[in-house]
Every structure is written in structure tokens, then in C-alpha cells.
Design a protein around this motif. Structure first.
Motif, PDB file in Angstrom:
ATOM      1  N   ARG A  74     -22.575  19.982  47.647  1.00 62.11           N
ATOM      2  CA  ARG A  74     -22.701  20.571  48.984  1.00 62.11           C
ATOM      3  C   ARG A  74     -21.352  21.041  49.507  1.00 62.11           C
ATOM      4  O   ARG A  74     -21.228  22.121  50.077  1.00 62.11           O
ATOM      5  CB  ARG A  74     -23.307  19.547  49.944  1.00 62.11           C
ATOM      6  CG  ARG A  74     -23.475  20.086  51.346  1.00 62.11           C
ATOM      7  CD  ARG A  74     -23.809  18.966  52.315  1.00 62.11           C
ATOM      8  NE  ARG A  74     -23.459  19.338  53.658  1.00 62.11           N
ATOM      9  CZ  ARG A  74     -22.263  19.248  54.205  1.00 62.11           C
ATOM     10  NH1 ARG A  74     -21.276  18.774  53.503  1.00 62.11           N
ATOM     11  NH2 ARG A  74     -22.031  19.624  55.429  1.00 62.11           N
TER      12      ARG A  74
ATOM     13  N   ILE B 121     -18.700  21.967  47.763  1.00 67.19           N
ATOM     14  CA  ILE B 121     -18.254  23.136  46.998  1.00 67.19           C
ATOM     15  C   ILE B 121     -19.008  24.379  47.458  1.00 67.19           C
ATOM     16  O   ILE B 121     -18.411  25.456  47.641  1.00 67.19           O
ATOM     17  CB  ILE B 121     -18.434  22.893  45.483  1.00 67.19           C
ATOM     18  CG1 ILE B 121     -17.431  21.839  45.017  1.00 67.19           C
ATOM     19  CG2 ILE B 121     -18.275  24.180  44.694  1.00 67.19           C
ATOM     20  CD1 ILE B 121     -17.665  21.351  43.609  1.00 67.19           C
ATOM     21  N   VAL B 122     -20.309  24.256  47.671  1.00 65.05           N
ATOM     22  CA  VAL B 122     -21.103  25.410  48.118  1.00 65.05           C
ATOM     23  C   VAL B 122     -20.657  25.864  49.505  1.00 65.05           C
ATOM     24  O   VAL B 122     -20.495  27.065  49.763  1.00 65.05           O
ATOM     25  CB  VAL B 122     -22.612  25.066  48.098  1.00 65.05           C
ATOM     26  CG1 VAL B 122     -23.422  26.115  48.819  1.00 65.05           C
ATOM     27  CG2 VAL B 122     -23.088  24.913  46.665  1.00 65.05           C
TER      28      VAL B 122
ATOM     29  N   LEU C 158     -17.697  25.428  50.988  1.00 63.76           N
ATOM     30  CA  LEU C 158     -16.364  26.037  50.925  1.00 63.76           C
ATOM     31  C   LEU C 158     -16.404  27.397  50.238  1.00 63.76           C
ATOM     32  O   LEU C 158     -15.702  28.328  50.630  1.00 63.76           O
ATOM     33  CB  LEU C 158     -15.391  25.099  50.205  1.00 63.76           C
ATOM     34  CG  LEU C 158     -15.030  23.838  50.980  1.00 63.76           C
ATOM     35  CD1 LEU C 158     -14.236  22.891  50.090  1.00 63.76           C
ATOM     36  CD2 LEU C 158     -14.249  24.182  52.230  1.00 63.76           C
ATOM     37  N   THR C 159     -17.247  27.528  49.215  1.00 55.08           N
ATOM     38  CA  THR C 159     -17.368  28.813  48.532  1.00 55.08           C
ATOM     39  C   THR C 159     -18.024  29.852  49.437  1.00 55.08           C
ATOM     40  O   THR C 159     -17.617  31.017  49.444  1.00 55.08           O
ATOM     41  CB  THR C 159     -18.196  28.649  47.237  1.00 55.08           C
ATOM     42  OG1 THR C 159     -17.557  27.668  46.416  1.00 55.08           O
ATOM     43  CG2 THR C 159     -18.312  29.957  46.486  1.00 55.08           C
ATOM     44  N   ALA C 160     -19.006  29.452  50.222  1.00 60.08           N
ATOM     45  CA  ALA C 160     -19.679  30.388  51.121  1.00 60.08           C
ATOM     46  C   ALA C 160     -18.777  30.796  52.284  1.00 60.08           C
ATOM     47  O   ALA C 160     -18.914  31.901  52.823  1.00 60.08           O
ATOM     48  CB  ALA C 160     -20.959  29.760  51.654  1.00 60.08           C
ATOM     49  N   SER C 161     -17.853  29.943  52.681  1.00 61.05           N
ATOM     50  CA  SER C 161     -16.971  30.300  53.797  1.00 61.05           C
ATOM     51  C   SER C 161     -15.996  31.410  53.423  1.00 61.05           C
ATOM     52  O   SER C 161     -15.564  32.178  54.285  1.00 61.05           O
ATOM     53  CB  SER C 161     -16.218  29.067  54.303  1.00 61.05           C
ATOM     54  OG  SER C 161     -15.332  28.591  53.315  1.00 61.05           O
ATOM     55  N   GLY C 162     -15.651  31.536  52.139  1.00 60.23           N
ATOM     56  CA  GLY C 162     -14.757  32.619  51.697  1.00 60.23           C
ATOM     57  C   GLY C 162     -15.357  33.997  51.915  1.00 60.23           C
ATOM     58  O   GLY C 162     -14.752  34.844  52.586  1.00 60.23           O
ATOM     59  N   PRO C 163     -16.541  34.274  51.353  1.00 60.36           N
ATOM     60  CA  PRO C 163     -17.164  35.578  51.620  1.00 60.36           C
ATOM     61  C   PRO C 163     -17.482  35.805  53.099  1.00 60.36           C
ATOM     62  O   PRO C 163     -17.390  36.936  53.582  1.00 60.36           O
ATOM     63  CB  PRO C 163     -18.452  35.541  50.796  1.00 60.36           C
ATOM     64  CG  PRO C 163     -18.180  34.568  49.715  1.00 60.36           C
ATOM     65  CD  PRO C 163     -17.274  33.539  50.317  1.00 60.36           C
TER      66      PRO C 163
END
Length: 102
Positions: free
Chosen positions: A70, A72-73, A75-80
Motif C-alpha cells: 500500500r 509503495i502504491v 508513493l508511486t501514485a503521488s508522483g504522476p
């Protein structure tokens, strides 16, 4: 202590700082009241989004609320999401390190 009457006599009526500030009192108060009314609404909206992202969404996906997947997902979604924000509003973008500030 004596007052220099020549300095006071040369001042034009209406040129004191108080007279220049009087016209902006009402707009300043309106902005302050509007900001005070908007802030609780934005705070409630942020709380609802936080409840969904931290509670309902992990439960619906059967993922633990404190699992590594959760995090990782998220933090990864906050970039885009930040990239879309900068693309849509270029004035919010900071210059690169090699670019001199203007």
C-alpha cells in the motif's frame, strides 16, 4: 517638544496613510471572512479523502492499512499526480537546479 507647523501645513488633506487605506478595508475584510469560511470546508474535504485513501480503499482491496504494498502504491501514485499538477499549472513548477533564477 515643539511641532513644526510648516510640515503639517504642507500636507494635503486626504493624503494621510489612513485616508489611503480606508477604501481597502472592506475588500480586506471580505477576503478574510471568505477565507475563514472556506478553510473548514477544505479541511472537511481533505479529511474525507484521507478516510477513503487510508481506510476504505485498503479495506476494499483487501490490503492491510500498514502494508508495504500500500505504501509503495501510494508513493508511486503521488508522483504522476504531482506531474499532472505541474503540467496543468506551469507556474507552480520550480526551475531545475542548473537553471539560474530570474
Amino acid at each position: 517638544m515643539a511641532t513644526d507647523s510648516s510640515a503639517l501645513a504642507g500636507a494635503a488633506p486626504g493624503s494621510t496613510p489612513v485616508h489611503r487605506l480606508l477604501p481597502v478595508i472592506v475588500p480586506a475584510l471580505a477576503v478574510g471572512v471568505a477565507s475563514a469560511l472556506v478553510l473548514p470546508g477544505v479541511s472537511l474535504l481533505a479529511e474525507k479523502v484521507q478516510d477513503v485513501l487510508r481506510g476504505a480503499l485498503p479495506d476494499a482491496l483487501s490490503v492491510g492499512r500498514h502494508s508495504a504494498l500500500r505504501m509503495i502504491v501510494m508513493l508511486t501514485a503521488s508522483g504522476p499526480a504531482a506531474g499532472l499538477l505541474v503540467t496543468g499549472r506551469p507556474q507552480m513548477q520550480l526551475p531545475e537546479d542548473g537553471t539560474p533564477l530570474r
